[in-house]
Structure formats: structure tokens, C-alpha cells
Design an enzyme around this catalytic site. Structure first.
Site, PDB file in Angstrom:
ATOM      1  CB  SER A 242     -38.864  18.772  47.446  1.00  0.00           C
ATOM      2  OG  SER A 242     -39.738  19.249  46.151  1.00  0.00           O
ATOM      3  CD  GLN A 244     -41.709  14.983  46.379  1.00  0.00           C
ATOM      4  OE1 GLN A 244     -40.963  15.708  46.769  1.00  0.00           O
ATOM      5  NE2 GLN A 244     -42.271  14.240  47.197  1.00  0.00           N
ATOM      6  CD  GLU A 265     -26.563  18.964  43.413  1.00  0.00           C
ATOM      7  OE1 GLU A 265     -26.788  18.033  44.147  1.00  0.00           O
ATOM      8  OE2 GLU A 265     -26.028  18.932  42.494  1.00  0.00           O
ATOM      9  CB  CYS A 302     -29.898  18.451  51.153  1.00  0.00           C
ATOM     10  SG  CYS A 302     -28.598  19.632  51.379  1.00  0.00           S
TER      11      CYS A 302
HETATM   12  P1  NAP Z   1     -39.173  22.777  46.914  1.00  0.00           P
HETATM   13  O1  NAP Z   1     -40.420  22.988  47.594  1.00  0.00           O
HETATM   14  O2  NAP Z   1     -38.817  21.755  46.028  1.00  0.00           O
HETATM   15  O3  NAP Z   1     -38.881  24.172  46.438  1.00  0.00           O
HETATM   16  C1  NAP Z   1     -37.848  24.636  45.870  1.00  0.00           C
HETATM   17  C2  NAP Z   1     -38.351  25.721  44.571  1.00  0.00           C
HETATM   18  O4  NAP Z   1     -38.751  24.956  43.356  1.00  0.00           O
HETATM   19  C3  NAP Z   1     -39.281  26.870  45.019  1.00  0.00           C
HETATM   20  O5  NAP Z   1     -38.926  27.843  44.303  1.00  0.00           O
HETATM   21  C4  NAP Z   1     -40.572  26.276  44.228  1.00  0.00           C
HETATM   22  O6  NAP Z   1     -41.396  26.921  44.008  1.00  0.00           O
HETATM   23  C5  NAP Z   1     -39.995  25.231  43.119  1.00  0.00           C
HETATM   24  N1  NAP Z   1     -40.883  24.186  42.637  1.00  0.00           N
HETATM   25  C6  NAP Z   1     -40.868  23.244  43.600  1.00  0.00           C
HETATM   26  N2  NAP Z   1     -41.952  22.322  42.917  1.00  0.00           N
HETATM   27  C7  NAP Z   1     -42.099  22.836  41.488  1.00  0.00           C
HETATM   28  C8  NAP Z   1     -42.879  22.340  40.443  1.00  0.00           C
HETATM   29  N3  NAP Z   1     -43.542  21.227  40.625  1.00  0.00           N
HETATM   30  N4  NAP Z   1     -43.073  23.119  39.349  1.00  0.00           N
HETATM   31  C9  NAP Z   1     -42.261  24.326  39.550  1.00  0.00           C
HETATM   32  N5  NAP Z   1     -41.355  24.873  40.541  1.00  0.00           N
HETATM   33  C10 NAP Z   1     -41.470  23.994  41.667  1.00  0.00           C
HETATM   34  O7  NAP Z   1     -37.958  22.796  48.069  1.00  0.00           O
HETATM   35  P2  NAP Z   1     -37.885  23.287  49.401  1.00  0.00           P
HETATM   36  O8  NAP Z   1     -38.898  22.691  50.414  1.00  0.00           O
HETATM   37  O9  NAP Z   1     -37.546  24.614  49.479  1.00  0.00           O
HETATM   38  O10 NAP Z   1     -36.563  22.395  49.841  1.00  0.00           O
HETATM   39  C11 NAP Z   1     -36.669  21.284  50.922  1.00  0.00           C
HETATM   40  C12 NAP Z   1     -35.734  20.181  49.975  1.00  0.00           C
HETATM   41  O11 NAP Z   1     -34.863  20.679  49.437  1.00  0.00           O
HETATM   42  C13 NAP Z   1     -35.563  18.796  50.740  1.00  0.00           C
HETATM   43  O12 NAP Z   1     -36.040  17.638  50.198  1.00  0.00           O
HETATM   44  C14 NAP Z   1     -34.235  18.876  50.848  1.00  0.00           C
HETATM   45  O13 NAP Z   1     -33.340  17.766  50.886  1.00  0.00           O
HETATM   46  C15 NAP Z   1     -33.778  19.674  49.492  1.00  0.00           C
HETATM   47  N6  NAP Z   1     -32.605  20.149  49.441  1.00  0.00           N
HETATM   48  C16 NAP Z   1     -31.366  19.912  48.789  1.00  0.00           C
HETATM   49  C17 NAP Z   1     -30.206  20.453  48.866  1.00  0.00           C
HETATM   50  C18 NAP Z   1     -29.195  19.990  47.915  1.00  0.00           C
HETATM   51  O14 NAP Z   1     -28.217  20.652  47.946  1.00  0.00           O
HETATM   52  N7  NAP Z   1     -29.224  18.686  47.352  1.00  0.00           N
HETATM   53  C19 NAP Z   1     -29.925  21.717  49.411  1.00  0.00           C
HETATM   54  C20 NAP Z   1     -31.035  21.962  50.322  1.00  0.00           C
HETATM   55  C21 NAP Z   1     -32.431  21.293  50.439  1.00  0.00           C
HETATM   56  P3  NAP Z   1     -42.695  27.335  44.900  1.00  0.00           P
HETATM   57  O15 NAP Z   1     -42.381  27.054  46.290  1.00  0.00           O
HETATM   58  O16 NAP Z   1     -43.601  28.377  44.356  1.00  0.00           O
HETATM   59  O17 NAP Z   1     -43.587  25.986  45.200  1.00  0.00           O
END
Ligand code: NAP
Length: 508
Positions: A242, A244, A265, A302
Site C-alpha cells: 500500500s 501508506q 511499488e 495494482c
Molecule cells: P500492505 O498492507 O502495505 O502490506 C505490505 C507489507 O508492508 C506487509 O508486510 C506489511 O506488514 C508491511 N507494512 C505495511 N505498512 C507498514 C508500516 N507502516 N510499517 C511497517 N510495515 C508496514 O499492502 P497489502 O495490503 O498487502 O497490498 C495491497 C496494496 O499493494 C495495494 O495498494 C496495491 O495496489 C499494492 N500493490 C502494488 C503492487 C505493485 O507492484 N506496485 C503489487 C501488488 C500490490 P503488516 O502486514 O505486518 O502490516
């Protein structure tokens, strides 16, 4: 392979953490055994120290051995594929066929990087020999090659439990670059992550690579990831997830005493410009393909096409009416975890509550724990331009039509777009030449521009760019898919007047 619910630190496992967590079945909302112990700071320290200690050895093994190691990871993932896919199915609710495809792609990524390592092209060698007699000053002998940055922290996203997670493209490209990896597993699929890590460990055991080259740490707490990014031995971060999360980790990396590159990403709304003639001629086909792409994988891509920009017209109305008809035929879909569902609903209600939003399709009454329905809204270009909320990604099957009052307004929307992973142009031949000036605008906005195509589905091959200007990524010069992804984990070193005896073999 047996699930242990442990950290994989070097070749050892660690279960010392007091805190435990479990995966949750997104369809039933019920917990899935076993308990996973959350990483302690001691385990994180061990994993990073192991990666640091292994780095100089790993980066100097022959490229043949490095390539063979990557091939073996692919083979181990493949031969343990059934087990991995079946666990991933339970943890993510994604269909078997989709996960089998994703596994295939993950295996192929390792094979692609294995072939790349053997070519040596990634070393980007440049040699200029000395000119001792050059006037007014002699020119020294100068040689340049790329070397790995050091230990890399990899964060996977929940929506691709394989291809963008622990065994994903970030891990494959970092290992290909000669970097060691500490992966932070996503707590939504801990079993899948552990099984993938075990496959990598089996490949390590078959290869001449040092202990510590790869580790996996897990836990449901942000502090684990934060400790990893803050560790002085970590030299780069690869993140998929994400906005955030990516932004928080980027800020943290920049506030370290030694700032390090963060290749995050993140999300994207993937605008699609639907031009007047094609809407008039082909609105039915466009609507059907749009709804298919929007609802694929419950919109959890994404590259999901969440934004349609078009000139307000009867043809646009036809397109909208047809899309609504197709959306109404869609069954509800199950999202990956409750956090993603909550986020989807919360972001939808922020749009819904704005007086400028016209709700086109918004079905309620989901049955299962993580089930959702698609949503389709419309807004005028004036309101879209004024309100930053419309420019944010709603992760899920949500589409927003921006109806423009004129060609000038459509161009203004293009100019005001934030950075994107993709942008698409849909046009008949006439449209494309009439609106050709959109291309240089979109080049400044997106990493991949599509013509009469839909952005879901990212081909893994050389020309692919999966990245884009901020906020799509934190470094628009990079891609996380395709061979170019290796560049993120390399840096150039120049060797001046080096004695042959100590000159690296690559540069002789
Ligand atoms: P996410 O909630 O951001 O989690 C990704 C990883 O980051 C997890 O291991 C999470 O740990 C960690 N994380 C998140 N926020 C954090 C923080 N503030 N501090 C430390 N660690 C943190 O993402 P998601 O929900 O799995 O994926 C959905 C998002 O990914 C969508 O917005 C999508 O568009 C994007 N995405 C982008 C791509 C690309 O290639 N650009 C590909 C796929 C998905 P925890 O779970 O322990 O919180």
C-alpha cells in the site's frame, strides 16, 4: 515440507517469540493452524547479521554457481508447488488455477534471472585504457562494473502471495544482483511464506551459497518491519504494498543515519482514456472488457483499471449503462483479508459521501466474511480536479468515471494525474491521431502506456516496466518486473590504474 510456524533464520529456525499469530481463512473468517511465532528482535538481529556475514562470500561465488542456485530455487518451488499452492489457497481464498499460474510465473522469474546472471550484461562493464602520453595530462586506466548493494530487506504484498511476496521478483532480482535477502513475510499468508522459504533453503543446501544468504522473518507487528529497515547492515529495501506502508518505510529509511534506497511499488488508479469515436463504435465491447478487467481477482491488482476519463456524451452514457449491466451479472467476490475489505469499504464510503459523486452501481448485502461487490461511480472533471480524494487508489473492484465537459478538460485531467503504474488510451484510428498529444503527457505520468488494451496482466519480459512516478513508486527510474529489476540492487564501482593481480576477473 512441514509447516513449523517458525522464523527461518539462515539455515536455522527460530520459535523463541512469545507472541503468536495465525492465518485466517478469508471466506469463513476462521483461523487456520498452526500458530506462528512472531519474530523477536533477537531473531531479526540474527537474520540481518547472517545476511551481512554471508554477503561478501555470496557475491563472490562464480556467476555460474549463482545462476545454478537461482535455477534450483525455481525447481524447488516447482517440485513443492502442490503443497505451496494448496496452503496459499486456504490463506488467500484465491482460486487454485490463479495460484498455479502465479507459481509458474514465480518459478520463471528465477529462471529469467538465472539466465541474466550468466550473460554478465548486468555488470555494465566499461573499460577505457590508459594514455600515458596524453597532453596536457596522462589518462589513467579506468574500468567500471556493477556490484551488489549489500543485504536487502524484502516486503511482500498480500495480493500476490508468491510472485510479489517472499519468493517474488524482488527476492529473485536481489539474489541475482549478488545481494543477500531478509524477507519480511506478509501476515496474511504466513504458511505460504514459510513453505516458500523452506524451498529456498533446500536450494541453498544444494548450492555452494553461505548460510545467511536468505532468511525469512514473520509477525503481525509493524515493529518487525521497522526494525529491519532501521538496521544499519540493511543497504536497500524492496517493498510491494500500500501507499501508506511504502511511504512509512521510505520515511524511516530516509531518517536513518545512513539513508538507503527504498524501491516501494505502491498503488495506482491506472487511468484509461476512452476517446470519442471508439466509445461511439465499440462501447459494448469496451464495457465488457472493462468490467472483466475491473473485477478480475476481486479488483485486487495494482494494475486494476479504476479510473475512466472520457468526454461527456451519449456514447459515454451507453458505455456506462452497458457496464452497469455487466457489473450486475457479477457474483460477489472474496477479498484477501479483513483489513483489505475494511479499507475498500472505508474508501468507497469516502467517495460515496461526497455530494459531487454520482453513484452508478453500488450493490450491498455481502454474505461471506471478506466478500464484497463491485462499485461504479461518476464525477465531473471539475470535481475530480478540485478534490484530491478522487485521485487516491481504492484497492478493489471500484471504478470511477470522470466525465469531461470538453477536450481541454480531458487534457487537464491528464495533466493533473498523479504518478501511475499504467495509463491506457482507447481509441479508433481517428481518435489516436486527434489525441496524439496525450502521449507525451502520459509518458510523464506512467511507467507503462497501453493502446487499446487493459492493464491487468503484467508480462514478465525485457521491455516490461512495472513502476512509475510517485506515488506509484518511490523511484520512477526502476521497475520491479523484468530483468531491469536487477539494477535496483547494484551500484557502480570504478577501478583506476588497477594492478592486474588485484583487478576483478570481470574487468580483465
Ligand atoms: P500492505 O498492507 O502495505 O502490506 C505490505 C507489507 O508492508 C506487509 O508486510 C506489511 O506488514 C508491511 N507494512 C505495511 N505498512 C507498514 C508500516 N507502516 N510499517 C511497517 N510495515 C508496514 O499492502 P497489502 O495490503 O498487502 O497490498 C495491497 C496494496 O499493494 C495495494 O495498494 C496495491 O495496489 C499494492 N500493490 C502494488 C503492487 C505493485 O507492484 N506496485 C503489487 C501488488 C500490490 P503488516 O502486514 O505486518 O502490516
Amino acid at each position: 515440507m512441514k509447516l513449523m510456524g517458525q522464523q527461518v533464520v539462515g539455515v536455522k529456525t527460530d520459535k523463541s517469540g512469545q507472541q503468536t499469530f495465525r492465518a485466517v481463512d478469508p471466506a469463513s473468517g476462521k483461523q487456520i493452524p498452526p500458530d506462528f511465532s512472531a519474530a523477536t528482535f533477537g531473531a531479526i538481529e540474527l537474520a540481518v547479521q547472517g545476511a551481512e556475514n554471508a554477503f561478501d562470500h555470496y557475491r563472490q561465488i562464480s556467476y555460474q554457481s549463482r545462476a545454478a542456485f537461482l535455477m534450483r530455487i525455481g525447481s524447488q518451488l516447482e517440485s513443492n508447488g502442490k503443497h505451496i499452492v494448496s496452503r496459499a489457497q486456504r490463506e488467500t481464498g484465491l482460486p487454485k488455477a490463479r495460484l498455479e499460474n502465479e507459481l509458474n510465473r514465480t518459478v520463471n522469474q528465477f529462471r529469467l534471472f538465472s539466465s541474466l546472471v550468466k550473460t554478465g550484461s548486468w555488470l555494465e562493464i566499461e573499460i577505457e585504457q590508459s594514455h600515458p602520453l596524453r597532453e596536457p595530462q596522462p589518462k589513467p586506466d579506468l574500468r567500471r562494473r556493477m556490484i551488489g548493494l549489500g543485504p536487502v530487506a524484502v516486503f511482500g504484498a498480500s495480493n500476490f502471495p508468491l510472485a510479489f511476496s517472499v519468493p517474488g521478483g524482488d527476492t529473485a532480482s536481489a539474489l541475482a544482483a549478488g545481494c543477500t535477502v531478509v524477507a519480511k513475510g506478509h501476515p496474511a499468508h504466513p504458511g505460504t511464506s514459510e513453505l516458500a522459504a523452506q524451498a529456498i533453503l533446500l536450494a541453498m543446501a544444494e548450492s555452494n551459497v553461505p548460510e545467511g544468504t536468505f532468511s525469512l522473518i514473520q509477525g503481525p507487528d509493524y515493529n518487525i518491519g521497522r526494525a529491519l529497515v532501521s538496521h544499519p547492515s540493511i543497504k536497500a529495501v524492496a517493498f510491494t504494498g500500500s501507499h501508506q506502508g511504502g511511504r512509512a518505510l521510505f520515511n524511516l529509511a530516509m531518517s536513518r543515519e545512513e539513508p538507503i534506497p527504498v524501491y516501494a511499488e505502491m498503488g495506482s488508479t491506472n487511468p484509461m482514456f476512452m476517446l470519442p469515436k471508439i466509445l461511439e463504435n465499440d462501447y459494448e465491447l469496451l464495457a465488457s472488457r472493462f468490467v472483466q478487467s475491473l473485477t478480475l481477482g476481486v479488483g485486487q491488482f495494482c494494475t486494476n483499471p479504476g479510473l475512466i476519463v472520457a468526454i461527456d456524451s451519449p456514447a459515454l452514457e451507453n458505455f456506462i449503462a452497458t457496464s452497469i449491466r455487466f457489473l450486475d451479472m457479477q457474483a460477489e467476490g472474496i477479498m484477501l483479508h479483513s483489513g483489505i475489505k475494511q479499507n475498500y469499504q472505508c474508501r468507497l464510503s469516502r467517495w460515496r459521501d461526497l455530494p459531487s459523486t454520482h453513484v452508478l452501481f453500488d450493490k450491498k448485502g455481502e454474505t461471506d466474511a471478506c466478500a464484497v461487490n463491485p462499485a461504479f461511480f461518476q464525477v465531473s472533471s471539475k470535481s475530480w480536479l478540485e478534490n484530491p480524494l478522487y485521485k487516491e487508489e481504492v484497492f478493489g473492484p471500484a471504478g470511477l468515471v470522470v466525465a469531461c465537459g470538453s477536450i481541454e478538460e480531458l487534457f487537464e485531467v491528464a495533466r493533473q494525474l498523479p504518478g501511475q503504474l499504467t495509463a491506457s488510451l482507447h481509441g479508433a484510428e481517428d481518435d489516436l491521431s486527434r489525441f496524439r498529444d496525450l502521449v507525451p503527457i502520459l509518458e510523464r505520468k506512467a511507467g507503462r502506456i497501453l493502446c487499446n488494451d487493459f492493464p491487468t496482466g503484467v508480462e514478465v519480459c525485457s521491455p516490461m516496466v512495472h513502476g512509475g512516478p510517485y506515488p506509484a513508486s518511490t523511484d520512477s527510474r526502476s521497475t520491479s518486473v523484468g530483468p531491469l529489476a536487477i539494477r535496483r540492487f547494484l551500484r557502480p564501482v570504478c577501478y583506476q590504474n588497477f594492478h592486474l593481480d588485484i583487478l576483478p576477473d570481470d574487468l580483465r
